[in-house]
Design a protein around this motif. Structure first.
Motif, PDB file in Angstrom:
ATOM      1  N   GLY A 247      49.315 -46.949  51.372  1.00 46.24           N
ATOM      2  CA  GLY A 247      48.560 -45.282  51.481  1.00 46.24           C
ATOM      3  C   GLY A 247      48.755 -43.918  50.602  1.00 46.24           C
ATOM      4  N   HIS A 248      49.341 -44.277  49.814  1.00 45.34           N
ATOM      5  CA  HIS A 248      50.327 -42.997  48.346  1.00 45.34           C
ATOM      6  C   HIS A 248      50.003 -43.362  47.145  1.00 45.34           C
ATOM      7  CE1 HIS A 248      51.704 -40.940  51.892  1.00 45.34           C
ATOM      8  NE2 HIS A 248      52.079 -41.742  52.853  1.00 45.34           N
ATOM      9  N   CYS A 258      49.242 -34.296  49.811  1.00 43.52           N
ATOM     10  CA  CYS A 258      49.802 -35.371  50.585  1.00 43.52           C
ATOM     11  C   CYS A 258      50.987 -34.871  50.890  1.00 43.52           C
ATOM     12  CB  CYS A 258      49.158 -36.869  49.913  1.00 43.52           C
ATOM     13  SG  CYS A 258      49.794 -37.505  51.679  1.00 43.52           S
ATOM     14  N   CYS A 260      53.424 -36.755  50.709  1.00 42.56           N
ATOM     15  CA  CYS A 260      54.091 -37.342  50.021  1.00 42.56           C
ATOM     16  C   CYS A 260      54.124 -36.728  48.623  1.00 42.56           C
ATOM     17  CB  CYS A 260      53.399 -38.595  49.584  1.00 42.56           C
ATOM     18  SG  CYS A 260      52.420 -38.597  48.588  1.00 42.56           S
ATOM     19  N   CYS A 265      45.776 -38.592  48.243  1.00 42.43           N
ATOM     20  CA  CYS A 265      46.350 -40.058  49.100  1.00 42.43           C
ATOM     21  C   CYS A 265      44.868 -40.729  49.601  1.00 42.43           C
ATOM     22  CB  CYS A 265      47.570 -40.428  49.596  1.00 42.43           C
ATOM     23  SG  CYS A 265      49.010 -39.293  48.403  1.00 42.43           S
TER      24      CYS A 265
HETATM   25 ZN   LIG Z   1      50.420 -39.609  50.232  1.00 45.42          ZN
END
Ligand SMILES: [Zn+2]
Length: 392
Positions: A247-248, A258, A260, A265
């Motif tokens: 997902g990232h 994102c 993160c 992402c």
């Molecule tokens: Zn991410």
């Protein structure tokens, strides 16, 4: 029933381990076969079996000799009522448990849906209740559990270092520690905790859609996007313990920032919330209808393209021919086919030719089974990727 670890009677600890190991590897065996498998004398085998039977670790039952001649010989089996390994998945919207005996045979499984937002404390209590019910139904003894693994949402940082603290990630770590403490208090044995999607990937790779393949990438596209990578039969962990966080993976250098810390992402364009927003629909059922035609179809194709872009690198670089896709996004009509077609275009010929894109079993059981495999690895009772299914 007593726990192992007491002073060895009737044979050394090594002899006991050799006999239990042979029964795990080979299944039920006669005393004669046990002696042949372990290289131990018949007298030692007898002495060890007496002690293991007293401990409740093995059972011996009479069986007919082939051909019907001679005395019936007894067959020794690992006691299937001893629940030695427990795997638990506490997902965002469901929980599942699985139990294995000392022969790595899955002797019980159960699970059910759970309201989104259930606290980890409540979810853990529910999982323990489910285990107790399962034990009562199947006559399993949970007092001898020696290894537990539990999967909970959110990336888990471990490995050889720790990235800078982040509030959102700290919450996942706090929840995971809370669950591990509750389970340690209940079972009084080592408890491993990891990301539930990684365990789901391990379960899918070993018992689900990837069963039989040693190299599998599993991705779950649902509320979030996560997964796991099994290479040469082992679930990769990586430096931070987060291998499989597809997902990232950045798929758009000009995309949004994102949570993160990365940019563009996959999760921002291929998770369920992103598709609901892009199509203006309110649920998975409405989304499934919207993506079959018109502008909704273009949204689905963009998500499939982003997914294929994120996966082309790992599939090629790690030489993985089996891609298992699960979650509600993967089940949208046409999604798997679109990902497969794009990968055929992006991948080198040798990867594309052998690529198999498969729908995940997605039966809610994979996370607990993957956790069970992790619990077994932690207990060092075996090395094979899969567990044996109990004969019903
Ligand atoms: Zn991410």
């Amino acid at each position: 029933m007593t726990r192992s670890g007491e002073p060895a009677r009737g044979g050394s600890a090594a002899s006991r381990a050799a006999i239990l190991g042979a029964l795990r590897r080979r299944g039920p065996l006669t005393r004669q076969r046990l002696a042949a498998e372990t290289g131990l004398s018949r007298a030692t085998v007898s002495a060890v079996l007496r002690a293991l039977t007293e401990d409740g670790q093995v059972r011996e039952s009479a069986s007919r000799v082939e051909g019907g001649r001679g005395r019936p010989s007894s067959v020794v089996t690992v006691n299937p009522a001893r629940a030695e390994l427990v795997g638990i998945e506490l997902g965002r919207a469901h929980l599942a448990v699985a139990v294995a005996d000392g022969a790595d045979t899955v002797v019980g499984q159960a699970g059910h849906e759970m309201p989104v937002g259930t606290s980890v404390t409540a979810a853990t209590a529910e999982a323990l209740e489910l285990l107790d019910r399962l034990a009562a139904e199947r006559g399993l003894d949970l007092s001898v559990v020696r290894s537990v693994a539990v999967g909970t949402p959110g990336p888990k940082f471990g490995g050889t270092g720790r990235p800078s603290p982040d509030l959102a990630l700290a919450r996942f770590a706090h929840d995971r520690a809370e669950v591990a403490n509750l389970l340690t208090a209940r079972f009084r044995c080592p408890v491993r905790a990891d990301n539930n999607t990684r365990y789901t990937a391990l379960g899918e790779a070993s018992h689900g859609a990837g069963a039989g393949a040693a190299n599998v990438v599993c991705v779950r596209l649902d509320e979030g996007v996560g997964g796991g990578v099994v290479v040469d039969g082992s679930l990769l962990s990586g430096q931070w313990g987060t291998a499989g966080e597809f997902g990232h993976v950045s798929v758009d250098p000009a995309g949004a920032r994102c949570a993160c810390g990365g940019r563009g992402c996959l999760e921002l364009s291929a998770a369920l919330p992103a598709l609901l927003t892009a199509t203006g629909t309110a649920g998975a059922a409405a989304l499934a209808e919207a993506v079959t035609t018109g502008p909704g179809r273009a949204v689905l194709e963009r998500a499939a393209l982003a997914t294929a872009q994120a996966l082309a690198g790992p599939l090629t670089a790690l030489d993985v021919p089996v891609l298992v896709l699960g979650g509600r996004v993967a089940r949208l009509p046409g999604f798997l086919a679109a990902v497969g077609e794009t990968l055929q275009d992006l991948l080198p010929t040798w990867c594309a030719a052998g690529l198999s894109v498969r729908p995940a079993a997605d039966d809610g059981a994979a996370g607990a089974l993957g956790a069970l495999i992790r619990a077994r690895a932690a207990a060092e009772t075996g090395t094979a990727l899969s567990m044996k299914r109990m004969k019903q």
